[in-house]
Enzyme design. Structure first.
Site, mmCIF file in Angstrom:
data_model
loop_
_atom_site.group_PDB
_atom_site.id
_atom_site.type_symbol
_atom_site.label_atom_id
_atom_site.label_comp_id
_atom_site.label_asym_id
_atom_site.label_seq_id
_atom_site.Cartn_x
_atom_site.Cartn_y
_atom_site.Cartn_z
ATOM 1 N N GLU A 91 0.868 -1.204 0.057
ATOM 2 C CA GLU A 91 0.008 0.050 -0.057
ATOM 3 C C GLU A 91 1.001 1.360 0.078
ATOM 4 O O GLU A 91 0.685 2.174 -0.625
ATOM 5 C CB GLU A 91 -1.008 0.015 1.262
ATOM 6 C CG GLU A 91 -1.716 1.130 1.413
ATOM 7 C CD GLU A 91 -1.545 1.784 2.737
ATOM 8 O OE1 GLU A 91 -0.848 3.042 3.092
ATOM 9 O OE2 GLU A 91 -1.920 1.120 3.871
ATOM 10 N N GLU A 166 10.186 1.586 1.924
ATOM 11 C CA GLU A 166 8.750 1.440 2.538
ATOM 12 C C GLU A 166 8.825 0.396 3.584
ATOM 13 O O GLU A 166 7.855 0.549 4.610
ATOM 14 C CB GLU A 166 7.790 1.472 1.604
ATOM 15 C CG GLU A 166 7.750 2.726 0.742
ATOM 16 C CD GLU A 166 7.589 4.076 1.467
ATOM 17 O OE1 GLU A 166 6.642 3.825 2.355
ATOM 18 O OE2 GLU A 166 8.404 5.044 1.028
#
Ligand SMILES: [Zn+2]
Length: 1002
Positions: A91, A166
């Site tokens: 995401e 991330e």
């Protein structure tokens, strides 16, 4: 980017009486799509059409409604198999550049320079959602282009650096250093796993779903995140981010053919045959037949080693619920735990077995619904009693039944404000849930006929349901240290197993990631991003209708705004006449007003009465600083302060709503010692939890509180220092209740009189007209002043305030991450703080701080706050692995602004983003109350227009000017850090005198 939030869909709607528009009869056709079904939702005045994209297999729900705040969302089913956090990391990662938009972070560029009113992404336990909203059609379509390209063609699918940044990676810059884990999600989840409440929520879900995907953590367990490989990450994207596995949603007043055409541009590249949507179907957790127990640990401070958490939890269904079931269940939930007087919640708080209620009751946003409730702060020997109390209270409900009318007012208002389309994902109808009138009518008919609907439901879903787990969370003082030691030894073992070549590779990888992060996007790449021009912006400030009248000497402010027949009433009382020393008592006072009964009604009866006639009544305090003359920075002591009773009801119930408020003001009992003790225990527990979870906001308040009265009030009323006050008040409530009660009564006498009264009303014009006489009657019934006190003003408070002289403060909490704040006064009172500085501040937040504190520093967030009214500015970080390093980033900001290279395009983007934030849409009641607050502090629409003009006229010179201000301010700025003992001790090595942190335990 993880928790769930409202997507702003509750805007204006067509109203109850709207006739179907012509479009409802025949939804537009498009050759690339089949029309599956169509509907007109009378309740919202919405025409809906469900399409299926022929080639890719995507399902598209198109809602046409008279609302200019347009919403788009694409959702993929992403059930995880393990707790490596792959859906959550994905995401984050898809937002880091894509085929058509190859900048490092288009998402951040959109945050900087679009009129978006909502832009975020959420990972649920079984799905990932990407919603955006905007009131400007061109902007809206720009956002959709960027989001669709991001989810379907992300750079992350081919560039492993994205997952490293991330998700997680090894960091090493020198062979002699210890190896470390870094990564945005890794740190975000470390913060989550430091929060006892979050750990309880996770343990509860995992215990209830031992056999399906809900048993693992889609967010990622920091212990498991480093198990994620890039191959698995890539495969997860290929498998689940296919249109055939998605649900696409459009809502708003834009043209349907344009929506379909835009979407087809992306979908036509995919074939339904290449996907296997069945692979993402969620397996039902079968219900078990007999209750069981489960225990887990959580980090605790030394003085809370006996504070266990206990909850009893049920899995409610293993087959789909009907809309009628869902409605009934939500009302039952309200009856059981919906407010402090609801049966189970009251039994728990009255029992004295724990400090505050946990578990929250019904959770119905996944395939299967659960229900759970419990207590925290429970002594180990009382754990069984809590379980027994919950079960016996439910048994009693099943036998004796409920006062059902007590929830209907609440449900009526909530239905008018409701919006949901979750069940679509699980194969249900996407619009079924919007039709609330038929099931509501059927339920009312059953109740009128005397069917024991709720008793039956308690028996069936709770008492006779064997899929029940009692969860005990055990405090562990050594938890944090153990977690850190385990990570350390794991990393040492990894490093020990590495060859010299492996180590050289990690150093090289660390360097290449840092280089990539530091590299600026090329001008060509930046130019690919679609953007608005300044000419697309509305030059005028958005205004709210306001009418200021007088009734018997009382100011009555009203706002005629569409409200679906609901009246929102805010009854305020000036509280600046109370002594400052009593200000911290207002939290308890305002809770007791509504939670100890009033007049002839005891606490339970009052709560029932409120829920029978209204959509809720609550109490809050509002403080503000009066705007300076001609828009200059305000005098720091010139505050206003009001205590509000705020409520809402359908128009016909206006007299009842006002009569309830009158009864509370005149006759609230206040005299329940037991209730006061419970409330204070709960306040203490909540404060302790939120310092750990939201330390940045406590640090911000602490910093600002040294410079002005309004933040000072926030600090003593609900900030770090209020914890000590709450503890002292708790001791007073337990040991000398009569003295504390006398103080509460004095507060009542000082605040509740007609001279202090001010009223704010929001609703449809007809609703306001109907309220006129009831408001007159209400004012006439308010008590006249009993005594003549000095005219109300905050000036007396300023003399009593004692601003902290300490320069740098550190507050220790049990956590693995820090919240680092630093700030002070940027403008003196009387100086002008230009509107353009809001653009610069926003630019820092989405640029310099995002890059340095989040991307490179590994914190979950880096922000800054500029308060133009008070002239204050502060830097903040959120869930930050660093401390001193982050302060260095703050200190270097002035130099950064001094020679910032800013293109005209970037400057415009900053202006557009600032205007977008200023124009954020609000629900009718929020709009009315915001306008009212401006009135209270004297902010005029002319001043707002001047600020807007200054924002629109921002130039590069303003950035340099901001840098100059920051340079001057660096010397006087003070730090406040909420963090771990280890981090604060490390930061203090090499700091002397007043540069050192003055450290205390929270
Ligand atoms: Zn996240």
């Amino acid at each position: 980017m993880e928790a769930r939030a409202n997507t702003g869909q509750k805007g204006a709607r067509g109203g109850q009486q709207a006739a179907p528009p012509a479009a409802a009869a025949a939804p537009p056709a498009h050759p690339a799509y089949d029309l599956v079904s169509q509907d007109f939702v009378q309740e919202y005045g919405a025409a809906t059409a469900l399409y299926r994209h022929r080639k890719s297999g995507a399902e598209v729900l198109s809602v046409q409604i008279d609302d200019d705040n347009k919403v788009f969302g694409v959702t993929f089913r992403t059930p995880p198999e393990d707790s490596s956090g792959v859906p959550h990391i994905l995401e984050h990662s898809v937002l880091c550049g894509s085929r058509k938009f190859p900048t490092k972070e288009p998402f951040v560029e959109l945050l900087k320079g679009s009129l978006q009113t909502f832009l975020n992404a959420f990972t649920y336990p079984d799905r990932t959602c990407y919603p955006v909203a905007s009131q400007n059609t061109k902007d809206f379509y720009n956002l959709i282009h960027v989001y669709l390209d991001a989810v379907l063609f992300p750079r992350a699918a081919s560039d492993p650096l994205v997952m490293q940044q991330e998700g997680w990676h090894y960091e090493l810059e020198d062979p002699a250093q210890p190896l470390a884990y870094k990564g945005v999600v890794f740190n975000e989840m470390k913060g989550v796993y430091s929060s006892p409440d979050a750990l309880h929520g996770r343990a509860r879900k995992q215990a209830l779903f031992p056999d399906n995907t809900y048993g693992v953590d889609s967010g990622g367990d920091p212990q498991d995140i480093p198990n994620l490989t890039y191959d698995y990450f890539q495969a997860f994207h290929r498998r689940f981010y296919h249109p055939a596995n998605s649900r696409v949603y459009f809502y708003g007043d834009d043209a349907v053919p344009e929506r379909l055409e835009l979407l087809d541009e992306y979908l036509r590249e995919f074939d339904a045959a290449d996907a296997d949507p069945a692979a993402s179907a969620i397996q039902w957790q079968k219900k078990r037949g007999a209750p069981w127990r489960h225990s887990a640990r959580f980090p605790a401070r030394a003085d809370a080693a006996r504070a266990h958490m206990v909850s009893v939890n049920w899995l409610l269904n293993d087959a789909p619920l009907t809309p009628r079931d869902k409605l009934t269940l939500s009302i039952l939930n309200n009856l059981l735990v919906g407010n402090s007087a609801a049966v189970v919640r009251k039994a728990l708080t009255d029992s004295g077995l724990g400090a505050s209620v946990i578990g929250g009751g019904l959770s119905d946003e996944l395939l299967q619904a659960t229900w759970g409730i419990g207590l925290k702060g429970v002594a180990p020997e009382k754990v069984d009693e809590v379980e027994a109390l919950i079960l016996s209270t439910l048994a009693k409900c099943a036998e004796e039944g409920f006062e059902v009318s007590a929830s209907m007012g609440h449900v009526e208002v909530a239905s008018l404000e409701l919006n949901s389309h979750d069940i679509w994902l699980y194969g249900g109808s996407p619009t079924e849930a919007l039709h609330f009138e038929a099931p509501l009518a059927a339920l009312k008919a059953d109740l009128a006929a005397g069917v024991p609907v709720f008793q039956n439901l308690v028996k069936e879903l709770l008492i006779d349901n064997g899929h029940r787990v009692t969860l005990e969370m055990q405090p562990d003082v050594g938890y944090e240290a153990e977690t850190e030691a385990r990570e350390k030894s794991k990393l040492e073992a990894v490093k020990a197993s590495m060859t010299a070549q492996d180590i050289a590779d990690v150093i090289a990888a660390t360097k290449s990631l840092k280089d990539a992060q530091a590299r600026e996007d090329s001008a060509e790449a930046r130019a690919m991003l679609p953007t608005l021009a300044l000419a697309d912006l509305d030059k005028s400030v958005k205004t709210t209708p306001i009418d200021i009248g007088q009734v018997d000497g009382v100011t009555v402010v009203s706002h005629a705004l569409p409200s679906s027949g609901i009246l929102y009433a805010d009854v305020g009382m000036d509280m600046t006449g109370i002594p400052l020393s009593e200000y911290p008592l207002l939290g308890l006072f305002s809770r007791l007003l509504l939670e100890s009964g009033a007049g002839a009604r005891d606490r339970v009866e009052l709560s029932r009465h409120i829920n029978t006639h209204t959509g809720g009544v609550y109490c809050s305090t509002v403080t503000g600083t009066r705007a300076g003359a001609n828009g200059a920075v305000a005098a720091p002591d010139d505050v206003v302060g009001y205590l509000f009773l705020r409520g809402k009801a359908v128009s016909a119930k206006t007299p009842e709503l006002l009569s309830i408020i009158r009864s509370v003001v005149r006759e609230a009992r206040l005299d329940s010692q037991q209730r006061a003790v419970e409330i204070l225990k709960e306040m203490k527990a909540r404060l302790e939890a939120s310092v750990v979870g939201s330390g940045h906001s406590f640090a911000a308040t602490r910093i600002d509180s040294r410079h002005a009265l309004e933040p000072y009030l926030n600090e003593i009323g609900g900030g770090l220092s209020s914890l000590a006050t709450v503890k002292a008040n708790l001791a007073a409530a337990e040991e000398d209740w009569p003295a504390l009660l006398a103080r509460l009564e004095e507060l009542r006498a000082a605040i509740f009189k007609r001279d202090n009264l001010i009223i704010n009303l929001t609703g449809d014009q007809g609703v306001l007209d109907a309220a006129e006489q009831p408001v007159r009657d209400f004012i006439a019934s308010m008590p006249e002043s009993a005594s003549v006190l000095a005219p109300a003003s905050g000036a007396g408070w300023a003399k009593e305030a004692q601003f902290s002289p300490i320069r740098n403060e550190g507050f220790i909490v049990p956590t693995q991450v820090n919240y680092v704040g630093k700030g002070g006064r940027l403008f003196e009172p009387g100086e002008k703080a230009p509107g353009s500085f809001q653009v610069v501040s926003r630019y820092l937040r989405t640029g310099y701080l995002w890059d340095n504190v989040r991307v490179m520093g590994g914190a979950y967030g880096g922000f800054c706050n500029f308060n133009p009214t008070l002239g204050l500015f502060s830097f903040l970080s959120y869930r930050d692995p660093n401390l001193a390093k982050t302060l260095d980033v703050y200190d270097a900001c002035a130099d950064y602004l001094g020679d910032v290279h800013l293109t005209q395009e970037e400057l415009e983007r900053g202006v557009i983003g600032t205007i977008g934030a200023m124009d954020a849409p609000q629900s009718a009641d929020a709009r009315g109350f915001t306008s009212f607050k401006r009135y209270l502090v004297g902010i005029t629409d002319e001043q707002r227009q001047r600020v807007r003009d200054e924002v629109l006229a921002t130039t590069k010179a303003d950035f340099a000017a901001f840098g100059d201000r920051l340079r001057a301010f660096n010397g006087s700025a003070r730090a406040a850090v909420v963090g771990s003992r280890a981090a604060l001790e490390a930061a203090n090595e090499g700091r002397a005198g007043d540069a050192a942190f003055h450290v205390e335990d929270v």
